[in-house]
Design a protein around this motif. Sequence first.
Motif, PDB file in Angstrom:
ATOM      1  N   ARG A  20       0.839  -1.216   0.000  1.00  0.00           N
ATOM      2  CA  ARG A  20       0.000   0.000   0.000  1.00  0.00           C
ATOM      3  C   ARG A  20       0.862   1.248   0.000  1.00  0.00           C
ATOM      4  O   ARG A  20       2.044   1.222   0.370  1.00  0.00           O
ATOM      5  CB  ARG A  20      -0.978  -0.004   1.175  1.00  0.00           C
ATOM      6  CG  ARG A  20      -0.431  -0.280   2.584  1.00  0.00           C
ATOM      7  CD  ARG A  20       0.533   0.683   3.052  1.00  0.00           C
ATOM      8  NE  ARG A  20       0.667   0.810   4.475  1.00  0.00           N
ATOM      9  CZ  ARG A  20       1.383   1.783   5.042  1.00  0.00           C
ATOM     10  NH1 ARG A  20       2.043   2.658   4.316  1.00  0.00           N
ATOM     11  NH2 ARG A  20       1.505   1.859   6.344  1.00  0.00           N
TER      12      ARG A  20
ATOM     13  N   ALA B  87       0.297   5.225   1.431  1.00  0.00           N
ATOM     14  CA  ALA B  87      -0.635   5.884   2.354  1.00  0.00           C
ATOM     15  C   ALA B  87      -0.285   7.358   2.539  1.00  0.00           C
ATOM     16  O   ALA B  87       0.161   7.768   3.613  1.00  0.00           O
ATOM     17  CB  ALA B  87      -0.615   5.139   3.693  1.00  0.00           C
ATOM     18  N   PRO B  88      -0.468   8.174   1.506  1.00  0.00           N
ATOM     19  CA  PRO B  88      -0.061   9.578   1.632  1.00  0.00           C
ATOM     20  C   PRO B  88      -0.975  10.395   2.541  1.00  0.00           C
ATOM     21  O   PRO B  88      -2.181  10.146   2.617  1.00  0.00           O
ATOM     22  CB  PRO B  88      -0.173  10.101   0.193  1.00  0.00           C
ATOM     23  CG  PRO B  88      -1.218   9.247  -0.444  1.00  0.00           C
ATOM     24  CD  PRO B  88      -1.060   7.885   0.179  1.00  0.00           C
ATOM     25  N   THR B  89      -0.378  11.357   3.217  1.00  0.00           N
ATOM     26  CA  THR B  89      -1.127  12.385   3.936  1.00  0.00           C
ATOM     27  C   THR B  89      -1.394  13.487   2.913  1.00  0.00           C
ATOM     28  O   THR B  89      -0.441  13.962   2.280  1.00  0.00           O
ATOM     29  CB  THR B  89      -0.260  12.947   5.088  1.00  0.00           C
ATOM     30  OG1 THR B  89       0.063  11.859   5.946  1.00  0.00           O
ATOM     31  CG2 THR B  89      -0.990  14.026   5.874  1.00  0.00           C
TER      32      THR B  89
ATOM     33  N   GLU C 212      -4.491   9.399   4.103  1.00  0.00           N
ATOM     34  CA  GLU C 212      -4.403   9.554   5.567  1.00  0.00           C
ATOM     35  C   GLU C 212      -4.754  10.994   5.949  1.00  0.00           C
ATOM     36  O   GLU C 212      -3.893  11.831   6.231  1.00  0.00           O
ATOM     37  CB  GLU C 212      -3.010   9.136   6.037  1.00  0.00           C
ATOM     38  CG  GLU C 212      -2.727   7.682   5.642  1.00  0.00           C
ATOM     39  CD  GLU C 212      -1.837   6.921   6.586  1.00  0.00           C
ATOM     40  OE1 GLU C 212      -0.845   7.489   7.073  1.00  0.00           O
ATOM     41  OE2 GLU C 212      -2.125   5.730   6.841  1.00  0.00           O
TER      42      GLU C 212
ATOM     43  N   TYR D 217      -1.935   8.992  14.153  1.00  0.00           N
ATOM     44  CA  TYR D 217      -1.354   8.247  13.027  1.00  0.00           C
ATOM     45  C   TYR D 217      -1.110   6.780  13.394  1.00  0.00           C
ATOM     46  O   TYR D 217      -1.482   5.871  12.656  1.00  0.00           O
ATOM     47  CB  TYR D 217      -0.049   8.945  12.593  1.00  0.00           C
ATOM     48  CG  TYR D 217       0.877   8.048  11.820  1.00  0.00           C
ATOM     49  CD1 TYR D 217       0.516   7.551  10.568  1.00  0.00           C
ATOM     50  CD2 TYR D 217       2.114   7.673  12.345  1.00  0.00           C
ATOM     51  CE1 TYR D 217       1.358   6.702   9.870  1.00  0.00           C
ATOM     52  CE2 TYR D 217       2.963   6.831  11.649  1.00  0.00           C
ATOM     53  CZ  TYR D 217       2.576   6.335  10.412  1.00  0.00           C
ATOM     54  OH  TYR D 217       3.393   5.485   9.729  1.00  0.00           O
TER      55      TYR D 217
ATOM     56  N   VAL E 279      -3.086   3.895  11.315  1.00  0.00           N
ATOM     57  CA  VAL E 279      -2.286   3.127  10.355  1.00  0.00           C
ATOM     58  C   VAL E 279      -2.327   1.631  10.709  1.00  0.00           C
ATOM     59  O   VAL E 279      -2.448   0.766   9.838  1.00  0.00           O
ATOM     60  CB  VAL E 279      -0.854   3.706  10.322  1.00  0.00           C
ATOM     61  CG1 VAL E 279       0.048   3.087  11.340  1.00  0.00           C
ATOM     62  CG2 VAL E 279      -0.220   3.613   8.980  1.00  0.00           C
TER      63      VAL E 279
ATOM     64  N   ARG F 112       7.970   1.945   2.850  1.00  0.00           N
ATOM     65  CA  ARG F 112       7.783   3.392   3.036  1.00  0.00           C
ATOM     66  C   ARG F 112       9.127   4.021   3.384  1.00  0.00           C
ATOM     67  O   ARG F 112      10.149   3.320   3.459  1.00  0.00           O
ATOM     68  CB  ARG F 112       6.751   3.638   4.147  1.00  0.00           C
ATOM     69  CG  ARG F 112       7.132   3.025   5.472  1.00  0.00           C
ATOM     70  CD  ARG F 112       6.027   3.164   6.519  1.00  0.00           C
ATOM     71  NE  ARG F 112       6.391   2.475   7.754  1.00  0.00           N
ATOM     72  CZ  ARG F 112       5.562   2.264   8.759  1.00  0.00           C
ATOM     73  NH1 ARG F 112       4.310   2.667   8.692  1.00  0.00           N
ATOM     74  NH2 ARG F 112       5.978   1.633   9.848  1.00  0.00           N
TER      75      ARG F 112
ATOM     76  N   LEU G 185      10.105   6.633   8.903  1.00  0.00           N
ATOM     77  CA  LEU G 185       9.075   5.959   9.710  1.00  0.00           C
ATOM     78  C   LEU G 185       9.589   4.675  10.369  1.00  0.00           C
ATOM     79  O   LEU G 185       8.826   3.978  11.044  1.00  0.00           O
ATOM     80  CB  LEU G 185       7.840   5.679   8.848  1.00  0.00           C
ATOM     81  CG  LEU G 185       7.118   6.972   8.423  1.00  0.00           C
ATOM     82  CD1 LEU G 185       6.074   6.705   7.347  1.00  0.00           C
ATOM     83  CD2 LEU G 185       6.478   7.656   9.621  1.00  0.00           C
TER      84      LEU G 185
HETATM   85  N1  GLU Z   1       0.838   9.095   5.911  1.00  0.00           N
HETATM   86  C1  GLU Z   1       2.245   8.959   6.127  1.00  0.00           C
HETATM   87  C2  GLU Z   1       2.995  10.011   5.330  1.00  0.00           C
HETATM   88  O1  GLU Z   1       2.465  10.538   4.351  1.00  0.00           O
HETATM   89  C3  GLU Z   1       2.789   7.616   5.721  1.00  0.00           C
HETATM   90  C4  GLU Z   1       2.268   6.538   6.555  1.00  0.00           C
HETATM   91  C5  GLU Z   1       2.816   5.156   6.290  1.00  0.00           C
HETATM   92  O2  GLU Z   1       3.247   4.840   5.176  1.00  0.00           O
HETATM   93  O3  GLU Z   1       2.768   4.368   7.222  1.00  0.00           O
HETATM   94  O4  GLU Z   1       4.108  10.300   5.690  1.00  0.00           O
END
Ligand code: GLU
Length: 272
Positions: free
Chosen positions: A5, A7-9, A41, A165, A169, A183, A187
């Motif tokens: 996946r 998962a952009p903010t 997100e 978050y 997540v 990612r 993170l």
């Molecule tokens: N939403 C987070 C971001 O844009 C990424 C979250 C993730 O990949 O776990 O930095």
Amino acid sequence: MIVGRFAPTPSGALHFGSLIAALGSFISAKSKGGKWLVRIEDIDKARTIKGADSEILRQLEACALFWDGEIVYQSRRIETYREAIASLGDLVYPCYCSRSDLEPFGGIHPQKCPAKNGEKSAALRLRVGDLPIGFNDKLCGYFEQNLRKEVGDFALFNALGEPTYHLAVTIDDQFSGVTQVVRGRDLLDSTPRQIYLQRLLNFRSIEYAHLPLALGADGQKLSKQNLAEPIDKSNAAQTLIKALNFLGYNPPRSLCEQTPIEIINWTLKEKS
Ligand code: GLU
């Protein structure tokens, strides 16, 4: 089957740094016949910019990064997050501490709130254990953290009643059947908190790979905060080639003349 996946903010358009996470997670899942999901997100209202979600999706399409299934929007799932923590019982406690209340403790919550119950509303904090939580990252190797000593009890809901978050997540990766998270390396040190929550909630474990970060000319991570340039949809092929080079795929010169779809097809064949 692998389920990956991105998962952009939606705090701005996709830039080169976020494209690396999108492309890396896409290749890793799709080259093995897996699925690749996209989740927006958008729970942090202060960071969410109207229209950024649809711009990100158009940019992904321009780069031929086509996703599987429906897009998940976290802002539509607040009740699910609330229900999910019911089973955590008294591991979750109300907390009135502000950042400055925690300063004398190096920012690490001392497990007994230094702040008194005030008029403000409470955050919900999760008690952590005094044990290392480690995992084998596919790119960074073994990584562990003692949450008690290095992170402290962390919030699941903030004082505004918004899920954090880490909570969202973890629940969503389980909900969507994600088996693999690829990612950015920023993170990496969030992962033990997410693994801790997975274990408490009896969720599946996930395979992790944290990619190197693209840096700007100033040596800082590219981010929306330091105004990294958005990906130009009319020049997606060139950007993809640059991103593939960054990820170490060494695309042949002849590929530079091709369309994004052809570039992606080459990459998936190369990697499979
Ligand atoms: N939403 C987070 C971001 O844009 C990424 C979250 C993730 O990949 O776990 O930095």
